[in-house]
Design a protein around this motif. Structure first.
Motif, PDB file in Angstrom:
ATOM      1  N   VAL A 281       3.992   4.695   7.285  1.00 15.80           N
ATOM      2  CA  VAL A 281       5.201   3.885   7.144  1.00 15.80           C
ATOM      3  C   VAL A 281       5.394   3.001   8.371  1.00 15.80           C
ATOM      4  CG1 VAL A 281       7.715   3.980   6.958  1.00 15.80           C
ATOM      5  CG2 VAL A 281       6.303   5.525   5.591  1.00 15.80           C
ATOM      6  N   GLU A 282       5.018   3.515   9.524  1.00 19.27           N
ATOM      7  CA  GLU A 282       5.224   2.747  10.758  1.00 19.27           C
ATOM      8  C   GLU A 282       4.261   1.564  10.890  1.00 19.27           C
ATOM      9  OE1 GLU A 282       4.565   6.060  10.695  1.00 19.27           O
ATOM     10  OE2 GLU A 282       3.209   6.646  12.330  1.00 19.27           O
ATOM     11  N   ASP A 283       3.287   1.461   9.987  1.00 20.76           N
ATOM     12  CA  ASP A 283       2.373   0.324  10.014  1.00 20.76           C
ATOM     13  C   ASP A 283       2.950  -0.890   9.289  1.00 20.76           C
ATOM     14  OD1 ASP A 283      -0.401   2.591   9.465  1.00 20.76           O
ATOM     15  OD2 ASP A 283       0.550   1.953  11.349  1.00 20.76           O
ATOM     16  N   GLU A 284       4.097  -0.712   8.671  1.00 22.59           N
ATOM     17  CA  GLU A 284       4.743  -1.832   7.978  1.00 22.59           C
ATOM     18  C   GLU A 284       5.112  -2.897   8.997  1.00 22.59           C
ATOM     19  OE1 GLU A 284       7.001  -1.065   4.351  1.00 22.59           O
ATOM     20  OE2 GLU A 284       8.712  -2.005   5.365  1.00 22.59           O
ATOM     21  N   ALA A 285       4.566  -4.081   8.800  1.00 19.82           N
ATOM     22  CA  ALA A 285       4.721  -5.161   9.783  1.00 19.82           C
ATOM     23  C   ALA A 285       4.079  -6.428   9.228  1.00 19.82           C
ATOM     24  CB  ALA A 285       4.048  -4.782  11.109  1.00 19.82           C
ATOM     25  N   ASP A 286       4.214  -7.504   9.987  1.00 18.84           N
ATOM     26  CA  ASP A 286       3.459  -8.723   9.722  1.00 18.84           C
ATOM     27  C   ASP A 286       2.183  -8.677  10.556  1.00 18.84           C
ATOM     28  OD1 ASP A 286       6.548 -10.545   9.725  1.00 18.84           O
ATOM     29  OD2 ASP A 286       5.387  -9.889   7.998  1.00 18.84           O
ATOM     30  N   TYR A 287       1.086  -9.096   9.956  1.00 19.68           N
ATOM     31  CA  TYR A 287      -0.193  -9.115  10.648  1.00 19.68           C
ATOM     32  C   TYR A 287      -0.745 -10.544  10.640  1.00 19.68           C
ATOM     33  CZ  TYR A 287      -0.043  -4.060  10.559  1.00 19.68           C
ATOM     34  OH  TYR A 287       0.333  -2.750  10.754  1.00 19.68           O
ATOM     35  N   TYR A 288      -1.169 -10.978  11.815  1.00 19.64           N
ATOM     36  CA  TYR A 288      -1.693 -12.334  11.980  1.00 19.64           C
ATOM     37  C   TYR A 288      -3.128 -12.290  12.485  1.00 19.64           C
ATOM     38  CZ  TYR A 288       3.178 -13.846  11.695  1.00 19.64           C
ATOM     39  OH  TYR A 288       4.473 -14.082  11.282  1.00 19.64           O
ATOM     40  N   CYS A 289      -3.988 -13.052  11.836  1.00 17.44           N
ATOM     41  CA  CYS A 289      -5.309 -13.243  12.413  1.00 17.44           C
ATOM     42  C   CYS A 289      -5.254 -14.469  13.326  1.00 17.44           C
ATOM     43  CB  CYS A 289      -6.392 -13.398  11.350  1.00 17.44           C
ATOM     44  SG  CYS A 289      -6.242 -14.835  10.269  1.00 17.44           S
ATOM     45  N   TYR A 290      -6.156 -14.491  14.285  1.00 15.47           N
ATOM     46  CA  TYR A 290      -6.233 -15.591  15.249  1.00 15.47           C
ATOM     47  C   TYR A 290      -7.710 -15.872  15.531  1.00 15.47           C
ATOM     48  CZ  TYR A 290      -6.348 -17.918  19.794  1.00 15.47           C
ATOM     49  OH  TYR A 290      -6.611 -18.790  20.817  1.00 15.47           O
TER      50      TYR A 290
ATOM     51  N   VAL B 163       0.850  -1.188   0.000  1.00 18.91           N
ATOM     52  CA  VAL B 163       0.000   0.000   0.000  1.00 18.91           C
ATOM     53  C   VAL B 163       0.885   1.237   0.000  1.00 18.91           C
ATOM     54  CG1 VAL B 163      -0.167   0.023   2.530  1.00 18.91           C
ATOM     55  CG2 VAL B 163      -1.977   1.089   1.154  1.00 18.91           C
ATOM     56  N   SER B 164       0.419   2.282  -0.640  1.00 22.66           N
ATOM     57  CA  SER B 164       1.133   3.557  -0.599  1.00 22.66           C
ATOM     58  C   SER B 164       0.750   4.314   0.661  1.00 22.66           C
ATOM     59  CB  SER B 164       0.787   4.407  -1.829  1.00 22.66           C
ATOM     60  OG  SER B 164       1.151   3.741  -3.020  1.00 22.66           O
ATOM     61  N   PRO B 165       1.652   5.122   1.186  1.00 18.34           N
ATOM     62  CA  PRO B 165       1.325   5.910   2.377  1.00 18.34           C
ATOM     63  C   PRO B 165       0.051   6.726   2.148  1.00 18.34           C
ATOM     64  CG  PRO B 165       3.663   6.045   1.919  1.00 18.34           C
ATOM     65  CD  PRO B 165       3.045   5.327   0.746  1.00 18.34           C
ATOM     66  N   GLY B 166      -0.825   6.705   3.138  1.00 15.80           N
ATOM     67  CA  GLY B 166      -2.072   7.446   3.055  1.00 15.80           C
ATOM     68  C   GLY B 166      -3.215   6.674   2.419  1.00 15.80           C
ATOM     69  N   GLN B 167      -2.901   5.570   1.792  1.00 20.33           N
ATOM     70  CA  GLN B 167      -3.946   4.747   1.181  1.00 20.33           C
ATOM     71  C   GLN B 167      -4.448   3.691   2.166  1.00 20.33           C
ATOM     72  OE1 GLN B 167      -5.172   5.621  -1.946  1.00 20.33           O
ATOM     73  NE2 GLN B 167      -3.834   7.340  -1.365  1.00 20.33           N
ATOM     74  N   THR B 168      -5.431   2.918   1.713  1.00 24.25           N
ATOM     75  CA  THR B 168      -6.062   1.921   2.577  1.00 24.25           C
ATOM     76  C   THR B 168      -5.566   0.526   2.258  1.00 24.25           C
ATOM     77  OG1 THR B 168      -8.064   3.255   2.850  1.00 24.25           O
ATOM     78  CG2 THR B 168      -8.264   0.888   3.238  1.00 24.25           C
ATOM     79  N   ALA B 169      -5.160  -0.184   3.310  1.00 24.98           N
ATOM     80  CA  ALA B 169      -4.755  -1.575   3.169  1.00 24.98           C
ATOM     81  C   ALA B 169      -5.825  -2.474   3.791  1.00 24.98           C
ATOM     82  CB  ALA B 169      -3.417  -1.809   3.864  1.00 24.98           C
ATOM     83  N   ARG B 170      -6.156  -3.532   3.103  1.00 22.11           N
ATOM     84  CA  ARG B 170      -7.114  -4.513   3.622  1.00 22.11           C
ATOM     85  C   ARG B 170      -6.477  -5.891   3.631  1.00 22.11           C
ATOM     86  NH1 ARG B 170     -10.125  -0.938   0.616  1.00 22.11           N
ATOM     87  NH2 ARG B 170     -11.806   0.124   1.765  1.00 22.11           N
ATOM     88  N   ILE B 171      -6.541  -6.532   4.775  1.00 19.71           N
ATOM     89  CA  ILE B 171      -5.969  -7.872   4.951  1.00 19.71           C
ATOM     90  C   ILE B 171      -7.105  -8.816   5.298  1.00 19.71           C
ATOM     91  CG2 ILE B 171      -4.263  -9.249   6.193  1.00 19.71           C
ATOM     92  CD1 ILE B 171      -3.151  -6.393   7.116  1.00 19.71           C
ATOM     93  N   THR B 172      -7.207  -9.884   4.542  1.00 17.96           N
ATOM     94  CA  THR B 172      -8.298 -10.820   4.766  1.00 17.96           C
ATOM     95  C   THR B 172      -7.827 -12.073   5.493  1.00 17.96           C
ATOM     96  OG1 THR B 172      -7.950 -11.818   2.603  1.00 17.96           O
ATOM     97  CG2 THR B 172      -9.572 -10.023   2.752  1.00 17.96           C
TER      98      THR B 172
ATOM     99  N   LYS C 266       2.439  -9.974   5.265  1.00 18.88           N
ATOM    100  CA  LYS C 266       3.430  -8.909   5.330  1.00 18.88           C
ATOM    101  C   LYS C 266       2.857  -7.670   4.663  1.00 18.88           C
ATOM    102  CE  LYS C 266       7.363  -6.676   5.546  1.00 18.88           C
ATOM    103  NZ  LYS C 266       7.889  -6.167   6.855  1.00 18.88           N
ATOM    104  N   VAL C 267       2.702  -6.592   5.413  1.00 17.23           N
ATOM    105  CA  VAL C 267       2.207  -5.335   4.863  1.00 17.23           C
ATOM    106  C   VAL C 267       3.389  -4.413   4.611  1.00 17.23           C
ATOM    107  CG1 VAL C 267       0.858  -3.263   5.329  1.00 17.23           C
ATOM    108  CG2 VAL C 267      -0.070  -5.523   5.901  1.00 17.23           C
ATOM    109  N   THR C 268       3.527  -4.011   3.366  1.00 17.80           N
ATOM    110  CA  THR C 268       4.585  -3.086   2.965  1.00 17.80           C
ATOM    111  C   THR C 268       3.951  -1.742   2.623  1.00 17.80           C
ATOM    112  OG1 THR C 268       5.900  -4.913   2.075  1.00 17.80           O
ATOM    113  CG2 THR C 268       6.485  -2.696   1.365  1.00 17.80           C
ATOM    114  N   VAL C 269       4.488  -0.695   3.220  1.00 21.05           N
ATOM    115  CA  VAL C 269       3.982   0.650   2.969  1.00 21.05           C
ATOM    116  C   VAL C 269       5.073   1.430   2.238  1.00 21.05           C
ATOM    117  CG1 VAL C 269       3.012   2.742   3.979  1.00 21.05           C
ATOM    118  CG2 VAL C 269       2.609   0.529   5.063  1.00 21.05           C
TER     119      VAL C 269
END
Lengths: 109, 120
Positions: free
Chosen positions: A79-88, A12-21, A105-108
């Motif tokens: 940019v600081e939201d760049e991280a791995d995201y896990y659902c549980y 995702v570009s900075p300022g845009q919306t990221a969706r993780i399913t 893996k979310v890349t900003v």
């Protein structure tokens, strides 16, 4: 055994919306939880019970769930939201066992 | 503020037993579901299991035959043992507090994690 499926990566570009399913057969009756893990750190809870946000988590993080899919949305990604995201979530047995999705893996940039 | 800290050997030989302890401060060990989670290097999170007040526990089916968990209320600690380890058990091991109802646990506090390597 029960599984939760996530896409390996989202950009995702900075300022845009990221969706993780996160998809799982038990999600219609079980809550989803989302954890953020930055490099070298322990995971942090960002969404619980599908859509609730713990104190201290920015409002740009939101969650939703419909049918067999839960979604984590980062609105106005930074940019600081760049991280791995896990659902549980848990399976639907009488003594529920936990399961994590494979992580996204979310890349900003 | 709740604080959790993992401790134990960082190197374990194949076929031996991995033993870890999680020390809890800022909360009583009774009442929550104390959970172990691990993460092999470069891979995702794996739920190992939980223990609650020493009388209730559940484990990942893939590990159940090798895992034992216990609670020491006098020391405000809980422990994990994994028997007959192989290199596949090499991972960062996290302890975490599971709060809420059993079916709706949220892991709201985590330890910093401890890398345990299985190697001869």
């Amino acid at each position: 055994s029960y599984e939760l499926t996530q896409p390996p990566s989202v950009s995702v570009s900075p300022g845009q919306t990221a969706r993780i399913t996160c998809s799982g057969d038990a999600l219609p009756t079980k809550y989803a939880y989302w954890y953020q893990q930055k490099s070298g750190q322990a995971p942090v809870l960002v969404i619980y019970e599908d859509k609730k946000r713990p104190s201290g988590i920015p409002e740009r993080f939101s969650g939703s769930s419909s049918g067999t899919m839960a979604t984590l949305t980062i609105s106005g990604a930074r940019v600081e939201d760049e991280a791995d995201y896990y659902c549980y979530s848990t399976d639907s047995t009488s003594n529920p066992r936990g399961v994590f999705g494979g992580g996204t893996k979310v890349t900003v940039l | 503020q709740v604080h959790l800290q993992e401790s134990g050997p960082r190197l374990v030989k194949p076929s031996e037993t991995l033993s870890l302890t999680c020390s809890v401060s800022g909360d009583a060990i009774s009442g929550s579901f104390w959970t172990w989670i691990r993460q092999p290097p470069g891979k995702g999170l794996e739920w190992i299991g939980y223990i609650h007040d020493s009388d209730r526990s559940e484990q990942n089916l893939s590990l159940k035959s090798r895992v034992t968990m216990s609670v020491d209320t006098t020391k405000n600690q809980f422990s994990l043992m994994v028997r007959s380890v192989t290199t596949a058990d090499t991972a960062v091991y996290y302890c975490a507090r599971g709060s809420g109802r059993l079916a709706n646990l949220k892991f709201d506090f985590w330890g910093q994690g401890l890398l345990v390597t299985v190697s001869s």
